[in-house]
Every structure is written in structure tokens, then in C-alpha cells.
Design a protein around this motif. Sequence first.
Motif: not given
Length: 320
Positions: A72-85, A187-192, A195-204
Motif C-alpha cells: 500500500m502506498v499512502e499519499v493522503t494529506p498530512l494532519d500534523p495534529l493527529t496523523g490520521e486518517p 510544495i505547500t501542504e493542503a492547508d498552507a 507550513d507557515l506556523d511550523g506544523w509541517d516542520a514540527a511533524a518532520k
Amino acid sequence: MKLALIGFGRVGRAFARLLHAQRAAYPFRITGILTARHGAAVDERGLDPDPVLRLPSPSLEEFLDRSKAEVMVEVTPLDPLTGEPAISHIRAAFARRMHVVTANKGPIAHAWQALKREAEAAGVQFRFEATVMDGAPVFNLVRYSLPAVRILGFTGVLNSTTTVVIEAMERGCTLEEGVEQARRLGITEADARYDLDGWDAAAKTAALANVLMDANVTPLQIPTKGIARLTPERLAELNRKGKTVRLVSRARRTARGISLRVRAEVLPRTDPLALARGTSNLLLLRTDLMRTVGVLSLEPGVEQTAYGLFSDVVAIAREA
Ligand SMILES: NC(=O)c1ccc[n+]([C@@H]2O[C@H](COP(=O)([O-])OP(=O)(O)OC[C@H]3O[C@@H](n4cnc5c(N)ncnc54)[C@H](OP(=O)(O)O)[C@@H]3O)[C@@H](O)[C@H]2O)c1
């Protein structure tokens, strides 16, 4: 080997194109594609790189069963607050003894320890090279090329949207215009704001710390300060002093545990971290046996993220 794609947006489509281009040497077949709103397609003989998707989409479970895929190749959008679905998608694959490859950092940022155990119990592989630096090897670098090395900490510029926005503001654009430029690059997350608030970087940062340093943290536990308050005027003032700003991730082992943070930092233009321009990413790993080693990826795009997924699928085919 048969693959089922969950998500068919920018990354999923680039991955399908790459598989098609490499089909002579790497005979992988996409046997199923599932999206949220655009329908699904299943064909055990292998789908086109640009297949017709039909509505309504089946449930994830029914889709996985019908695809008869091994990976399975999972490429759905990031939810940095929960990791779901994505976490639930991955568990559904493990329950069917499917290997999993993902570009979505949410699952390893939120549930690495549990998913690692569950993959082992199911006897399948769980790989995620594309999550932090697109196609550039980070996890595989440590796994295969740095045996016995202990990671003591890391420093990185891991979110390229913020770099693109900062550079746009340095040219006099507004923050919104900078976000638009990053969006056009795909390159932006579905909800930019992530990126701006640092959640994508925090998830990485959480993903790296969990996998490479056994940190067992989530992005919610990482002190994070994004770039939303930066202005073109402030950047022009810093520019006159030979300085710039990057969103920097830092990790280090301390006597009290692992200290992590994500922050917009003012840097001299000569700082190695300022080398990350445009969509480029840079990661420096501080180690015991190898001092500091780094990975620099210059101007990666969605094709390089697709390559990260591809390299994981090849590794599974070799080892399975
Ligand atoms: N873009 C990049 O440069 C990049 C780089 C590294 C990592 N990543 C990661 O890769 C992942 C995908 O990014 P992307 O840019 O391809 O996103 P995207 O263009 O927004 O595409 C997401 C896809 O996922 C589908 N989807 C959403 N929720 C779903 C669900 N519950 N079940 C099935 N499908 C679902 C969407 O379907 P609909 O279109 O029907 O809604 C769409 O096809 C993200 O986790 C991102 O963080 C992206």
C-alpha cells in the motif's frame, strides 16, 4: 509487485508517472487507486498512469481487498495534529499483511513505536523515506550506511514553503504572494498554515527524532514558532546586515532527555543553513562516531518525492 495507492494528488500522480517510465527495469503494477472525492479505480492487470477514476469510492477495506496489492502506498494529506486518517489506513494494510510505503509524515510523527511493532508482528515492511527530505536518503542513510552510529542531535531546514515565502518577501512580495508562489511549485501542504506556523516542520522533526533517536514524541510536544509574523520590512532590514531567516528544526540529547524545537531563526547569509534556497532542504546529523554528516537536496520537486516512494518500493521488492 502489485501496488495500491491511497491518494492520487500531486505526489501520487508523479509516482504513477515515474513507475510508468521505469516499467521496463522495474515491473511494478498499480492495481488500485483510491481518492477521497474523485473516485477510485481497480484493475488487477495494472492501471494506466492516468486512469479514469469512478465514483462512488469503495470503503478503504473493500478497496484494499479488491486491489490484491502486496504494497500500500499512502499519499493522503498530512494532519500534523493527529496523523490520521493515514495511521488507520496503514493499520488496515498491516491487517491484510501488506507492506506500506508512505510520503505522509503524520504516522511516524504520531505513532512510530506502535506502527513499527505492528509491522513486525504482521511480518511486513513499513517504509517512509519520502517523508522528511523528499527523495534524498535520510532514514536509509542511517539504516544502511551508518552502522553502530548514535545520533546525538540534528539541525535542519526541512520546510521549503517557508524558505520560498521568505525569499519572495525579500524580493518585496507580501506573505500571501509568497504562499501563492510556493503553491504553484506544488510544495505547500493542503492547508498552507501548517507550513507557515511550523506544523509541517514540527511533524518532520518529530518523525526524525522518533525514528533516529527513539524520542517517542508527537509534534504537539515540540515548541514551535513559525514565520507568520515576518514582514518584508523586517527581512529588508536583516538583509542590509547580511542576514536572512530560515525555519530551523533542532534536536539534541541532553542529560534530561531529548530537547527539540522548531523556530524561525535569524542567520548570517554565510551560515550553512542559509544554503537551503528555494525548495532545497538541508539536514545535519550530529553523531558519536562520524561527527557531523549532512544531506543537502537542491531544489527538489514532487518528482523527487515520488522517487523517495519508488526507492522504498524497490527496497521492499529486494528484501521481501
Ligand atoms: N507535495 C509535495 O511536494 C510533498 C513532499 C513530501 C511529502 N508530501 C506528502 O505527501 C502526501 C501527499 O501530498 P500531495 O501533495 O500529493 O497531496 P494532494 O495533492 O492534496 O493529494 C492528496 C490525495 O489524497 C486523497 N485523499 C485525501 N483524503 C483521503 C482519504 N481519506 N482516503 C483516500 N484518499 C484521500 C485526495 O483525494 P481527493 O483529491 O479526491 O480529495 C488526493 O487524491 C502528504 O502527506 C504530504 O505531506 C508531499
